[in-house]
Scaffold this active site. Sequence first.
Site, PDB file in Angstrom:
ATOM      1  N   THR A  22       0.656  -1.150   0.117  1.00 51.31           N
ATOM      2  CA  THR A  22      -0.164   0.312  -0.210  1.00 51.31           C
ATOM      3  C   THR A  22       0.874   1.116   0.154  1.00 51.31           C
ATOM      4  O   THR A  22      -0.111   2.715   0.558  1.00 51.31           O
ATOM      5  CB  THR A  22      -0.803  -0.134   0.861  1.00 51.31           C
ATOM      6  OG1 THR A  22       0.255  -0.140   2.799  1.00 51.31           O
ATOM      7  CG2 THR A  22      -2.159  -1.121   1.087  1.00 51.31           C
TER       8      THR A  22
ATOM      9  N   HIS B 169      -5.091   2.585  -5.642  1.00 51.21           N
ATOM     10  CA  HIS B 169      -4.170   3.433  -5.254  1.00 51.21           C
ATOM     11  C   HIS B 169      -5.565   4.028  -4.484  1.00 51.21           C
ATOM     12  O   HIS B 169      -5.321   5.037  -4.201  1.00 51.21           O
ATOM     13  CB  HIS B 169      -3.269   4.457  -6.173  1.00 51.21           C
ATOM     14  CG  HIS B 169      -1.955   4.941  -4.640  1.00 51.21           C
ATOM     15  ND1 HIS B 169      -1.345   5.620  -5.940  1.00 51.21           N
ATOM     16  CD2 HIS B 169      -2.784   4.960  -3.565  1.00 51.21           C
ATOM     17  CE1 HIS B 169      -0.438   5.729  -4.819  1.00 51.21           C
ATOM     18  NE2 HIS B 169      -1.245   5.915  -3.512  1.00 51.21           N
TER      19      HIS B 169
ATOM     20  N   GLU C 283       1.521   2.409 -12.235  1.00 49.82           N
ATOM     21  CA  GLU C 283       0.476   3.445 -12.124  1.00 49.82           C
ATOM     22  C   GLU C 283      -0.134   4.892 -13.466  1.00 49.82           C
ATOM     23  O   GLU C 283       1.370   5.463 -13.498  1.00 49.82           O
ATOM     24  CB  GLU C 283       0.452   3.522 -11.123  1.00 49.82           C
ATOM     25  CG  GLU C 283      -0.691   3.640 -10.234  1.00 49.82           C
ATOM     26  CD  GLU C 283      -0.604   3.745  -8.514  1.00 49.82           C
ATOM     27  OE1 GLU C 283       0.205   2.778  -7.606  1.00 49.82           O
ATOM     28  OE2 GLU C 283      -1.049   5.216  -8.399  1.00 49.82           O
TER      29      GLU C 283
ATOM     30  N   ARG D 235       4.572   2.206  -2.382  1.00 47.93           N
ATOM     31  CA  ARG D 235       4.159   2.227  -3.907  1.00 47.93           C
ATOM     32  C   ARG D 235       4.854   1.830  -4.789  1.00 47.93           C
ATOM     33  O   ARG D 235       5.582   1.097  -4.559  1.00 47.93           O
ATOM     34  CB  ARG D 235       5.592   3.322  -3.981  1.00 47.93           C
ATOM     35  CG  ARG D 235       5.276   4.676  -3.596  1.00 47.93           C
ATOM     36  CD  ARG D 235       4.357   5.662  -4.091  1.00 47.93           C
ATOM     37  NE  ARG D 235       4.097   7.039  -3.593  1.00 47.93           N
ATOM     38  CZ  ARG D 235       2.841   7.404  -3.111  1.00 47.93           C
ATOM     39  NH1 ARG D 235       2.147   6.484  -2.167  1.00 47.93           N
ATOM     40  NH2 ARG D 235       2.803   8.604  -2.617  1.00 47.93           N
TER      41      ARG D 235
HETATM   42  C1  DGY Z   1       0.111   8.902  -0.926  1.00 49.36           C
HETATM   43  O1  DGY Z   1       0.298  10.015   0.375  1.00 49.36           O
HETATM   44  O2  DGY Z   1       1.181   8.725  -0.376  1.00 49.36           O
HETATM   45  C2  DGY Z   1      -0.860   7.993  -0.354  1.00 49.36           C
HETATM   46  O3  DGY Z   1       0.263   7.078  -1.453  1.00 49.36           O
HETATM   47  C3  DGY Z   1      -1.988   9.303  -0.702  1.00 49.36           C
HETATM   48  O4  DGY Z   1      -2.856   8.445  -0.961  1.00 49.36           O
END
Ligand code: DGY
Length: 325
Positions: free
Chosen positions: A241, A290, A272, A243
């Site tokens: 969750t 995302h 992405e 990158r």
């Molecule tokens: C962030 O804030 O870096 C998240 O990936 C956005 O959802």
Amino acid sequence: MPEPHVFLTRPLSERVMRGARESLPAELRVHAGIDGPPSRESLLEGSRGASGIITMLTEKIDEEVLEAAGPQLRVVANVAVGFDNIDVEAAGRRGVIVTNTPGVLDEATADLTLALILSIARRVVEADRFVRTGRPWIWGPQSFVGLDLSAGATLGIVGLGRIGMATARRAHAFGMKLLATGRRATSQEAVRLGVEAVNLEQLLARSDAVSLHCPLTRETRHLIGAQELATMRKGSYLINTARGPLVDEESLADALESGHLAGAGLDVHEYEPQVNERLRRMEQVVVLPHIGSAGAATRDAMGTMAVKNVAEVLLGRPPLTAVAL
Ligand code: DGY
């Protein structure tokens, strides 16, 4: 002398927009498209002459954008905690402050991390897809059997920072054992949650599920490649969750195809918004667009924080959350 303005690359919620119009000491110009980010030309055009840019993670703020903006640019505020879309060094050379939104999205992102862990370990999405085929079914002792989180399953958290810790709290409540790398792995809270601080190799070798929570930098690109995947336990899961480019997706697809890994939960993707075609087709992979921070209150808090950062800098005060290199 033209009036100072702030360029916002995408409209935010009504609440944030109202706050921005009331609090920014400059005219607010908003990229009009609601369906997507500005094209490169619109980004360069919108940035021209701006004192502040409020940007999403989808916009690449590099030397060219900073140059197009001009010498009056004072601040670039990312509506995200990760800021790998911004060339912070180039901004620093020009005396432009870069800010992000740490803290306010920890809980939402940790919620989604747990949702992904549960989805793949208990095969929720796969089972839902099965029911939707309309095929006849009846309860079966061996149907859709997955991993019990509470039966001693181990979660390895790579990069135990704020979001990692919020994830650790939730996993602990589910009865999982915890391993972690990262700056807070030996903190008081980590100790209280029973976290064992380990190195990456140990974490990969001992975890049933590995969750990534580190920023994307030159050093962490492809942190999880073929070798690391081979080090992971047979039948384990990978959750990302953070990158997409932290993971070499082709190697991940190989590890899943060979059955070495049992599943993956991916909210973010290497290229992405493209989603790896092999991963997209696999039953044991959950792919999301995302949405880690996509709670209404969280998104408001992120937008508000970005606006405040810009307002503070334009008023000659330090921002709330400047990024540190
Ligand atoms: C962030 O804030 O870096 C998240 O990936 C956005 O959802």
